[in-house]
Design a protein around this motif. Structure first.
Motif, PDB file in Angstrom:
ATOM      1  N   ASP A 186      -3.967 -10.979 -20.544  1.00 49.39           N
ATOM      2  CA  ASP A 186      -4.760 -11.547 -18.818  1.00 49.39           C
ATOM      3  C   ASP A 186      -3.410 -11.472 -18.276  1.00 49.39           C
ATOM      4  O   ASP A 186      -3.307 -11.119 -17.344  1.00 49.39           O
ATOM      5  CB  ASP A 186      -5.443 -12.737 -19.292  1.00 49.39           C
ATOM      6  CG  ASP A 186      -6.971 -13.100 -19.621  1.00 49.39           C
ATOM      7  OD1 ASP A 186      -7.649 -11.793 -19.636  1.00 49.39           O
ATOM      8  OD2 ASP A 186      -7.660 -13.986 -19.104  1.00 49.39           O
ATOM      9  N   TYR A 187      -2.038 -11.756 -19.187  1.00 46.80           N
ATOM     10  CA  TYR A 187      -1.489 -12.026 -18.863  1.00 46.80           C
ATOM     11  C   TYR A 187      -0.474 -10.766 -18.448  1.00 46.80           C
ATOM     12  O   TYR A 187      -0.341 -10.009 -17.043  1.00 46.80           O
ATOM     13  CB  TYR A 187      -0.366 -12.660 -19.568  1.00 46.80           C
ATOM     14  CG  TYR A 187       1.203 -12.672 -19.050  1.00 46.80           C
ATOM     15  CD1 TYR A 187       1.806 -13.336 -18.142  1.00 46.80           C
ATOM     16  CD2 TYR A 187       2.121 -11.851 -19.528  1.00 46.80           C
ATOM     17  CE1 TYR A 187       2.754 -13.658 -17.428  1.00 46.80           C
ATOM     18  CE2 TYR A 187       3.581 -12.124 -18.695  1.00 46.80           C
ATOM     19  CZ  TYR A 187       3.822 -12.853 -17.699  1.00 46.80           C
ATOM     20  OH  TYR A 187       5.439 -12.574 -17.562  1.00 46.80           O
ATOM     21  N   SER A 242      -2.562  -9.062 -15.269  1.00 48.59           N
ATOM     22  CA  SER A 242      -2.916  -9.664 -14.033  1.00 48.59           C
ATOM     23  C   SER A 242      -1.447  -8.697 -12.842  1.00 48.59           C
ATOM     24  O   SER A 242      -0.277  -8.274 -13.266  1.00 48.59           O
ATOM     25  CB  SER A 242      -2.091 -11.110 -13.773  1.00 48.59           C
ATOM     26  OG  SER A 242      -1.576 -11.894 -13.086  1.00 48.59           O
ATOM     27  N   LYS A 260       3.480 -15.025 -11.313  1.00 42.94           N
ATOM     28  CA  LYS A 260       2.552 -14.789 -12.797  1.00 42.94           C
ATOM     29  C   LYS A 260       2.479 -15.473 -13.597  1.00 42.94           C
ATOM     30  O   LYS A 260       1.856 -16.364 -14.366  1.00 42.94           O
ATOM     31  CB  LYS A 260       2.726 -13.066 -13.237  1.00 42.94           C
ATOM     32  CG  LYS A 260       1.800 -12.556 -14.052  1.00 42.94           C
ATOM     33  CD  LYS A 260       1.452 -10.324 -13.533  1.00 42.94           C
ATOM     34  CE  LYS A 260       1.948 -10.604 -15.430  1.00 42.94           C
ATOM     35  NZ  LYS A 260       2.509  -8.484 -15.613  1.00 42.94           N
ATOM     36  N   TYR A 261       3.934 -16.303 -13.502  1.00 44.58           N
ATOM     37  CA  TYR A 261       5.067 -16.727 -15.133  1.00 44.58           C
ATOM     38  C   TYR A 261       4.021 -18.492 -14.605  1.00 44.58           C
ATOM     39  O   TYR A 261       3.357 -18.774 -15.510  1.00 44.58           O
ATOM     40  CB  TYR A 261       6.299 -16.898 -14.671  1.00 44.58           C
ATOM     41  CG  TYR A 261       6.449 -17.974 -15.488  1.00 44.58           C
ATOM     42  CD1 TYR A 261       6.560 -18.524 -17.105  1.00 44.58           C
ATOM     43  CD2 TYR A 261       6.962 -19.424 -14.649  1.00 44.58           C
ATOM     44  CE1 TYR A 261       7.009 -19.219 -17.432  1.00 44.58           C
ATOM     45  CE2 TYR A 261       7.493 -20.233 -15.271  1.00 44.58           C
ATOM     46  CZ  TYR A 261       7.873 -20.621 -16.323  1.00 44.58           C
ATOM     47  OH  TYR A 261       8.152 -21.579 -17.064  1.00 44.58           O
ATOM     48  N   PHE A 284      -0.045 -18.737 -15.299  1.00 42.66           N
ATOM     49  CA  PHE A 284      -0.090 -18.788 -16.484  1.00 42.66           C
ATOM     50  C   PHE A 284       0.570 -19.866 -17.856  1.00 42.66           C
ATOM     51  O   PHE A 284       0.112 -20.137 -18.051  1.00 42.66           O
ATOM     52  CB  PHE A 284       0.572 -16.803 -17.026  1.00 42.66           C
ATOM     53  CG  PHE A 284      -0.813 -16.467 -17.276  1.00 42.66           C
ATOM     54  CD1 PHE A 284      -0.931 -15.849 -15.952  1.00 42.66           C
ATOM     55  CD2 PHE A 284      -1.620 -16.221 -17.718  1.00 42.66           C
ATOM     56  CE1 PHE A 284      -1.922 -14.709 -15.652  1.00 42.66           C
ATOM     57  CE2 PHE A 284      -3.063 -15.020 -17.946  1.00 42.66           C
ATOM     58  CZ  PHE A 284      -2.939 -14.479 -16.522  1.00 42.66           C
ATOM     59  N   LYS A 285       2.130 -20.222 -17.175  1.00 42.72           N
ATOM     60  CA  LYS A 285       2.439 -21.686 -17.714  1.00 42.72           C
ATOM     61  C   LYS A 285       1.887 -22.417 -18.267  1.00 42.72           C
ATOM     62  O   LYS A 285       1.726 -22.235 -19.138  1.00 42.72           O
ATOM     63  CB  LYS A 285       3.637 -21.545 -16.510  1.00 42.72           C
ATOM     64  CG  LYS A 285       5.256 -23.275 -17.627  1.00 42.72           C
ATOM     65  CD  LYS A 285       5.649 -23.229 -16.577  1.00 42.72           C
ATOM     66  CE  LYS A 285       6.334 -24.297 -16.664  1.00 42.72           C
ATOM     67  NZ  LYS A 285       6.842 -25.442 -15.996  1.00 42.72           N
ATOM     68  N   TRP A 309       7.067 -17.998 -26.154  1.00 40.49           N
ATOM     69  CA  TRP A 309       6.448 -17.236 -24.462  1.00 40.49           C
ATOM     70  C   TRP A 309       7.242 -18.125 -22.956  1.00 40.49           C
ATOM     71  O   TRP A 309       7.180 -17.184 -22.558  1.00 40.49           O
ATOM     72  CB  TRP A 309       5.135 -16.774 -24.490  1.00 40.49           C
ATOM     73  CG  TRP A 309       4.553 -16.057 -23.327  1.00 40.49           C
ATOM     74  CD1 TRP A 309       4.379 -15.238 -23.330  1.00 40.49           C
ATOM     75  CD2 TRP A 309       4.277 -16.356 -22.162  1.00 40.49           C
ATOM     76  NE1 TRP A 309       4.242 -14.266 -21.980  1.00 40.49           N
ATOM     77  CE2 TRP A 309       3.972 -15.436 -21.467  1.00 40.49           C
ATOM     78  CE3 TRP A 309       4.417 -17.731 -22.258  1.00 40.49           C
ATOM     79  CZ2 TRP A 309       4.124 -15.837 -20.237  1.00 40.49           C
ATOM     80  CZ3 TRP A 309       4.214 -17.792 -20.559  1.00 40.49           C
ATOM     81  CH2 TRP A 309       4.111 -16.708 -19.309  1.00 40.49           C
ATOM     82  N   ASN A 314       9.760 -16.725 -20.625  1.00 38.92           N
ATOM     83  CA  ASN A 314       9.806 -16.681 -19.807  1.00 38.92           C
ATOM     84  C   ASN A 314      10.457 -17.696 -18.649  1.00 38.92           C
ATOM     85  O   ASN A 314      10.002 -17.879 -17.689  1.00 38.92           O
ATOM     86  CB  ASN A 314       8.135 -16.596 -18.919  1.00 38.92           C
ATOM     87  CG  ASN A 314       7.408 -15.146 -19.610  1.00 38.92           C
ATOM     88  OD1 ASN A 314       7.663 -14.405 -19.105  1.00 38.92           O
ATOM     89  ND2 ASN A 314       7.108 -15.411 -21.129  1.00 38.92           N
TER      90      ASN A 314
END
Lengths: 103, 231
Positions: B36-37, B40, B47-48, B51-52, B74, B78
């Motif tokens: 998914d990430y 995106s 994005k980060y 999703f974080k 991850w 990130n």
């Protein structure tokens, strides 16, 4: 860079010229894919699958791409030329290499 | 990820982003979450941020498992995307503290050294030493020694690299070995030998197929030597 390199290789085919890469991609398989996709015909050292692999580290490379031009004796003649300047420099050295061979 | 620091995109913050609806359902697998990430289309920072929370909640529900650790790692790497608001280092430190406490024996801790740039400079050395002391894995201990050497200078650096070469020289590091990188770091070519007018130092290595060759094989030809990567 690839189209320019491809055209250089084509233009200077059968003349004393070679492109040698030092590649920092993650894996040989990744490099293989790029070679195929970008129609890269020249040879590369695979530098350990990492930025700052052993070869790049020995050479103190900190930015990519870093480009050196060596003459037919292996002497460093130019660093980090691009585009037309790079092409002219290579042309002149190739002519010199051919002249040296005839002597 | 290791390359992301080359992708500094200051304009990213200005880019329009797609509206992403809140994730109501818990992520079932790490691979699906990563997929998914990857799919995106938002800018890297956006994005980060999107999703974080998903990685955090995944790490919590999978705490103690390898996937749980991977989610923490991850988040650690990130945290780079928080540097513009000065939260990168504090975030990275709290994640690495949690990882060391919860997963001291994991083989994956070498990734902490690879993403060292998110840790405060003055704390890297002590973190790497701590991990090296608790880890039973030579691959992790080697990674920490290499990490330590990057935070050192002069004699200290040299002795760390010598120890790395001696103890872990044959341990693989990416597609190379710790021995090879330790040697390159200890004995880089003299800058003066890489100047215009100097004979280029020879390069010995192998190509995409693993066939050995040397730069000096091409004597007699003009060579365009290109240090490159496809990124």
């Amino acid at each position: 860079m690839y189209p320019h390199e491809r055209s250089l290789v084509k233009k200077l085919a059968n003349r004393p010229f070679a492109i040698i890469g030092v590649n920092s991609d993650d894996s040989r398989s990744e490099l293989k894919e790029v070679v195929k996709k970008e129609r890269i015909t020249w040879r590369s050292f695979f530098d350990g699958g990492v930025i700052g692999g052993p070869i790049a580290t020995s050479w103190g490379v900190r930015g990519w791409p870093t480009i050196y031009v060596l003459d037919h004796l292996g002497v460093i003649r130019h660093k980090d030329l691009r585009g037309e300047e790079l092409e002219k420099a290579i042309d002149a050295l190739v002519v010199a290499a051919e002249a040296a061979k005839k002597k | 990820m290791k390359r992301s620091y080359f992708l500094l995109v200051p304009l990213a913050a200005l880019m329009l982003s797609f509206h992403v609806s809140a994730q109501d359902v818990a992520d079932k697998s790490l691979s699906a979450l990563l997929k998914d990430y990857a799919a995106s289309k938002e800018s890297r920072i956006k994005k980060y941020k999107t999703f974080k929370p998903r990685f955090e909640s995944f790490a919590k529900t999978h705490e103690g498992s390898e996937d749980g650790l991977k989610a923490h790692l991850w988040l650690f790497k990130n945290s780079w995307w928080l540097r513009q608001e000065n939260k990168m280092e504090s975030t990275a430190v709290s994640i690495v503290d949690h990882i060391i406490e919860t997963y001291p024996k994991s083989k994956l801790l070498d990734e902490i050294a690879a993403a060292k740039y998110v840790l405060p400079k003055d704390q890297r050395l002590s973190y790497f030493r701590r991990i090296r002391k608790i880890s039973p894995h030579s691959s992790v201990r080697a990674a920490m020694l290499l990490g330590e050497s990057y935070s050192q200078n002069g004699d200290a650096k040299r002795s760390t690299l010598e120890e790395l070469k001696k103890k872990f020289g044959k341990v693989s590091w990416n597609a190379s070995t710790y021995g090879a990188i330790a040697s390159a770091l200890m004995n880089p070519h003299d800058r003066a030998k890489l100047k215009i007018g100097q004979t280029a130092p020879d390069i010995e290595g192998s190509d995409v197929d693993g066939t050995a060759f040397k730069l000096s094989d091409y004597r007699g030809k003009v060579v365009l030597l290109d240090f490159w990567g496809n990124w």
